[in-house]
Write an enzyme that holds these catalytic residues in place. Structure first.
Site, PDB file in Angstrom:
ATOM      1  N   ASP A 167      11.264  10.485  -5.581  1.00  0.00           N
ATOM      2  CA  ASP A 167      10.747   9.769  -4.399  1.00  0.00           C
ATOM      3  C   ASP A 167      11.553   8.486  -4.177  1.00  0.00           C
ATOM      4  O   ASP A 167      11.013   7.404  -3.954  1.00  0.00           O
ATOM      5  CB  ASP A 167       9.251   9.458  -4.575  1.00  0.00           C
TER       6      ASP A 167
ATOM      7  N   VAL B 291      -1.649  -1.945  -4.174  1.00  0.00           N
ATOM      8  CA  VAL B 291      -1.115  -2.782  -5.258  1.00  0.00           C
ATOM      9  C   VAL B 291      -1.513  -4.232  -4.966  1.00  0.00           C
ATOM     10  O   VAL B 291      -1.309  -4.740  -3.853  1.00  0.00           O
ATOM     11  CB  VAL B 291       0.413  -2.626  -5.376  1.00  0.00           C
TER      12      VAL B 291
ATOM     13  N   GLN C  72       0.848  -1.177   0.000  1.00  0.00           N
ATOM     14  CA  GLN C  72       0.000   0.000   0.000  1.00  0.00           C
ATOM     15  C   GLN C  72       0.886   1.229   0.000  1.00  0.00           C
ATOM     16  O   GLN C  72       1.903   1.267   0.703  1.00  0.00           O
ATOM     17  CB  GLN C  72      -0.850  -0.019   1.274  1.00  0.00           C
ATOM     18  N   GLY C  73       0.513   2.228  -0.809  1.00  0.00           N
ATOM     19  CA  GLY C  73       1.263   3.484  -0.806  1.00  0.00           C
ATOM     20  C   GLY C  73       0.348   4.613  -0.408  1.00  0.00           C
ATOM     21  O   GLY C  73      -0.814   4.375  -0.049  1.00  0.00           O
ATOM     22  N   ALA C  74       0.882   5.819  -0.492  1.00  0.00           N
ATOM     23  CA  ALA C  74       0.082   6.978  -0.089  1.00  0.00           C
ATOM     24  C   ALA C  74      -1.074   7.188  -1.058  1.00  0.00           C
ATOM     25  O   ALA C  74      -2.118   7.709  -0.682  1.00  0.00           O
ATOM     26  CB  ALA C  74       0.974   8.206  -0.064  1.00  0.00           C
ATOM     27  N   THR C  75      -0.886   6.769  -2.306  1.00  0.00           N
ATOM     28  CA  THR C  75      -1.910   7.074  -3.307  1.00  0.00           C
ATOM     29  C   THR C  75      -2.545   5.826  -3.907  1.00  0.00           C
ATOM     30  O   THR C  75      -3.388   5.947  -4.801  1.00  0.00           O
ATOM     31  CB  THR C  75      -1.269   7.861  -4.474  1.00  0.00           C
TER      32      THR C  75
HETATM   33  N1  LIG Z   1       5.292  -4.559  -9.265  1.00  0.00           N
HETATM   34  C1  LIG Z   1       5.075  -4.834  -7.984  1.00  0.00           C
HETATM   35  N2  LIG Z   1       5.128  -6.090  -7.522  1.00  0.00           N
HETATM   36  C2  LIG Z   1       4.936  -6.350  -6.213  1.00  0.00           C
HETATM   37  N3  LIG Z   1       4.653  -5.408  -5.280  1.00  0.00           N
HETATM   38  C3  LIG Z   1       4.571  -4.132  -5.676  1.00  0.00           C
HETATM   39  C4  LIG Z   1       4.769  -3.762  -7.039  1.00  0.00           C
HETATM   40  N4  LIG Z   1       4.642  -2.432  -7.129  1.00  0.00           N
HETATM   41  C5  LIG Z   1       4.380  -1.986  -5.893  1.00  0.00           C
HETATM   42  N5  LIG Z   1       4.340  -2.999  -5.001  1.00  0.00           N
HETATM   43  C6  LIG Z   1       4.087  -2.885  -3.547  1.00  0.00           C
HETATM   44  O1  LIG Z   1       3.161  -1.864  -3.314  1.00  0.00           O
HETATM   45  C7  LIG Z   1       3.757  -0.815  -2.508  1.00  0.00           C
HETATM   46  C8  LIG Z   1       3.189   0.530  -2.966  1.00  0.00           C
HETATM   47  O2  LIG Z   1       3.529   0.770  -4.303  1.00  0.00           O
HETATM   48  P1  LIG Z   1       3.909   2.228  -4.822  1.00  0.00           P
HETATM   49  O3  LIG Z   1       5.086   2.712  -4.076  1.00  0.00           O
HETATM   50  O4  LIG Z   1       4.044   2.198  -6.311  1.00  0.00           O
HETATM   51  O5  LIG Z   1       2.622   3.010  -4.372  1.00  0.00           O
HETATM   52  P2  LIG Z   1       2.393   4.577  -4.107  1.00  0.00           P
HETATM   53  O6  LIG Z   1       0.984   4.757  -3.724  1.00  0.00           O
HETATM   54  O7  LIG Z   1       2.893   5.333  -5.285  1.00  0.00           O
HETATM   55  O8  LIG Z   1       3.350   4.787  -2.868  1.00  0.00           O
HETATM   56  P3  LIG Z   1       4.035   6.063  -2.263  1.00  0.00           P
HETATM   57  O9  LIG Z   1       3.535   6.152  -0.876  1.00  0.00           O
HETATM   58  O10 LIG Z   1       5.521   5.717  -2.294  1.00  0.00           O
HETATM   59  O11 LIG Z   1       3.712   7.240  -3.121  1.00  0.00           O
HETATM   60  C9  LIG Z   1       5.245  -0.966  -2.705  1.00  0.00           C
HETATM   61  O12 LIG Z   1       5.972  -0.490  -1.607  1.00  0.00           O
HETATM   62  C10 LIG Z   1       5.381  -2.493  -2.846  1.00  0.00           C
HETATM   63  O13 LIG Z   1       5.402  -3.101  -1.568  1.00  0.00           O
END
Ligand SMILES: Nc1ncnc2c1ncn2[C@@H]1O[C@H](COP(=O)(O)OP(=O)(O)OP(=O)(O)O)[C@@H](O)[C@H]1O
Length: 700
Positions: A137, A25, A19-22
């Site tokens: 980032d 996955v 899970q990320g801030a936005t």
């Molecule tokens: N291709 C992938 N395969 C497996 N796990 C993934 C993949 N892409 C992302 N993840 C998991 O999902 C998490 C969140 O992905 P990502 O960083 O792209 O999200 P975000 O919402 O953009 O996060 P942020 O808070 O960094 O902005 C990652 O830290 C990772 O654990």
């Protein structure tokens, strides 16, 4: 299972990969091929962002195709919502952040893995830069681990939601992105402290984030930490903004307290001295807020490539009990290797005795040939053994840095979890120390074997030489005898002829007779000494046997560590519950008795008694000072002096053996060769012992 889908893919929303801030996955599948994929589904808040910001991640990902960047497979629309989702290659082994959360990596990744991260992340960054992209980032959570077909890790950059296309390194931008702990101080000031300055940023902000991320991966901790963590924002800014150049760590341990600065990596960092030596200057130049002192990307890429290209030569230094990793360019030669060993050991080039696979290193490699021609078999378990010919009695045994286990205060389930997590990290650290200790013990034993073999070999030469000399001496003595007899006859004749009882002539005659006698005696004594010596060497060799107990110690510690990890896992599950049932609470309390396990680990460590290696804690060793001094003044083919340490021994407490070997080869003339050859062997058997110090020493 709850399935959602797009035209070409399906995904299960009950099991997110992350899970990320936005976004969330999820793991998904291609509907027609069945291929497993990762699907990034954006949150409502993300959809509120301006359209061009939402599109940016898609545009950047489409542009990038590189082994160290997560590949984009498709951009699809989710059925029902018509929201865009990103379909990517699945990297099932989590992010670097997840890896660093594992107790086993709490003090940083193993050296080999760290170097792979270093290499791959830099390669990904280089590719991005060549394509005019700033990531903005960079952090361990955005670096994913993929396992290649050869079983080796491939690290890939992901999350291009904050990325931006720029024309060059100097192009400036004002938008704010990133994650607090990894933010460049200028960005931190604007984004976190909301200071009203209108500073522009360049792509170099990625260099700072990269420095913090690499530091985190190398040590398991962040380089700059105010007391109270994230909340203490003003202090965090003060640390990063006003730190002196070259400081790579700044930690505030107490509220309002002073900041502890360091130019070195922390003592818990498990990387070798060799690699620390190479990467510390890189950290210093990345964690640099002054735009005139920070490196540019090209300097970074050049330096990282330089490190990755080096070959690692494993060396065990017996007099300091240290396993060294010497990083060397493969076009260098033996002399360069010896210079690098000298840097790490303080054993001068000319004093190093290097043995590999039972032979002098100079005999099994071509000294002038480059390092890449050296055998592949030089490994951590089969290193080059390095001895100090000029042993000067100042053993410097390495200190082992082991943190104390924190105590449970049971104020809350989450607090208990946090303590169990720290305990697990320390237990895993101790397990690695035990494994290393057992390896060193084994290497020490082999080191003594090899040294004695070498001495034995040298003795063999000297015995042969002795025989040769004895024969020569015999001949010389016969000549001398004849000469003296002749001389005596001459003297008698002169006496008779001159009829004078000249006292001077008498005295010459006597001197010659005595010289003859003493020469004969000293030859006999030296021959006896050499024969005794051969017996001693042989008896020593037969007594040094392989100790199979090491495996037992490691297994014992492993069992206890697994218990601790299981408790931590249980506490992690308890933490997620709002309250515990009566039974669960009783179990929780019982498990709180983690201290039982901790005590077990601690007692094992005490038994290993790391610090017993310190010179003052060794029992006194028998030593022949005149032998030692002669060895130093001895000639070219002397084989040095070794006083070496613990060999063998059951940690559970059966036998530890101290071997003190002083071997001295001869130098110049005949007398030197006879007198300069000496071997003092001393075994001290220690009974059941927790500490070498606490035992009385019984001569063997
Ligand atoms: N291709 C992938 N395969 C497996 N796990 C993934 C993949 N892409 C992302 N993840 C998991 O999902 C998490 C969140 O992905 P990502 O960083 O792209 O999200 P975000 O919402 O953009 O996060 P942020 O808070 O960094 O902005 C990652 O830290 C990772 O654990």
């Amino acid at each position: 299972m709850s399935l959602r889908g797009s035209g070409g893919f399906l995904w299960d929303v009950t099991k997110p990969l992350g899970q990320g801030a936005t976004s969330m996955v999820y793991k998904g599948r291609n509907k027609s091929t069945g291929e497993e994929v990762a699907v990034k589904v954006f949150s409502q808040a993300a959809h509120m962002r301006p359209a061009e910001v939402q599109m940016r991640e898609f545009v950047v990902m489409k542009k990038l195709t590189h082994r160290n960047i997560v590949p984009l497979l498709a951009i699809e629309e989710e059925q029902g919502t018509n929201n865009k989702v990103i379909v990517m290659q699945l990297t099932e082994h989590g992010s670097l952040y997840n890896m660093l959360e594992e107790p086993n990596n709490a003090y940083g990744l193993p050296e080999e893995e760290f170097l792979i991260v270093f290499d791959h992340v830099t390669a990904g960054m280089k590719y991005m830069r060549d394509n005019g992209i700033v990531h903005r980032d960079i952090k361990p959570g955005n670096i994913l681990r993929y396992i290649g077909e050869d079983g080796r890790s491939i690290y890939k950059l992901t999350d291009f939601g904050a990325a931006k296309q720029v024309e060059n390194d100097e192009e400036q931008f004002m938008s704010l992105y990133g994650t607090e702990e990894y933010l460049h101080p200028d960005m931190y000031e604007r984004a976190v402290l909301r200071a009203p300055h209108r500073k522009q940023f360049t792509s170099k902000v990625d260099l700072w984030s990269l420095g913090v991320s690499f530091f985190h991966v190398a040590t398991g901790m962040l380089p700059f930490k105010p007391y109270g963590g994230r909340k203490n924002r003003e202090k965090m800014f003060e640390i990063t903004r006003h730190k002196e150049s070259g400081m790579i760590m700044g930690v505030q341990h107490t509220e309002g307290g002073a900041i502890e600065w360091s130019r070195e990596l922390p003592p818990t960092c498990r990387l070798s001295v060799g690699v620390k030596h190479l990467i510390t200057p890189i950290f210093a130049r990345l964690l640099e807020a002054d735009p005139h002192k920070v490196w540019n990307f090209d300097e970074l890429f050049l330096n990282v490539e330089g490190i990755i290209r080096k070959r690692v030569i494993h060396v065990f230094c017996s007099h300091t009990w240290r396993c060294l990793k010497v990083y060397i360019d493969s076009n260098k030669n033996l002399t360069n290797l010896q210079e690098l060993i000298a840097e790490q050991t303080d054993i001068q080039h000319s004093d190093q005795l290097l043995i590999f696979d039972g032979q002098l290193l100079k005999d099994c490699v071509q000294p002038m040939l480059p390092i890449h021609s050296y055998p592949d078999g030089i490994t951590a378990n089969n290193p080059i053994f390095c001895y100090n010919r000029d042993y000067d009695d100042t053993n410097t045994f390495p200190q082992h840095f082991i943190k104390e286990f924190p105590k449970f205060h049971t104020t809350s389930l989450s607090e208990d979890y946090s303590v169990s997590k720290q305990c697990s990290a320390i237990a895993c650290f101790i397990k690695k120390e035990v494994e290393l200790y057992c390896l060193k013990q084994d290497l020490m034993r082999r080191s003594v074997h090899m040294y004695i073999n070498e001495v034995y070999h040298e003795c063999g030469h000297l015995v042969d030489y002795n025989l040769f000399l004895s024969k020569n001496c015999d001949t010389t003595l016969k000549w001398k005898e004849n000469f003296i007899q002749m001389l005596s006859r001459e003297l008698r004749m002169i006496n008779l002829l001159t009829d004078t009882n000249d006292p001077e002539l008498h005295s010459i005659c006597l001197d010659l007779t005595q010289f003859y006698e003493s020469s004969r005696q000293s030859t006999d004594e030296e021959s006896k000494k050499i024969t005794e010596l051969s017996y001693q060497v042989q008896s020593l060799l037969s007594k040094l046997q392989e100790d199979q107990l090491n495996k037992k110690h490691t297994a014992k510690v492993q069992v206890v560590v697994e218990q601790i990890l299981k408790i931590k896992q249980q506490f992690s599950e308890n933490r997620r519950k709002t309250s515990l049932s009566f039974n669960d609470e009783q179990i929780h309390k019982y498990e709180n008795d983690i201290e039982r396990c901790l005590n077990k680990v601690e007692s094992k460590i005490q038994r290993l008694d790391f610090n017993a290696g310190k010179p003052e804690s060794f029992p006194p060793v028998m030593r022949s000072e005149n032998v030692m001094s002669r060895s130093r003044s001895g000639g070219g083919d002397g084989i040095g002096v070794l006083v070496c340490a613990v060999v063998g021994g059951d940690v559970g407490g059966s036998v530890n053996v101290i071997v003190d070997v002083c071997a001295v080869g001869g130098g110049g003339g005949v007398e030197d060769d006879f007198n300069g050859l000496f071997l003092v062997l001393q075994f001290e058997k220690l009974g059941q012992s927790d500490s070498l110090m606490s035992q009385s020493v019984k001569p063997f």
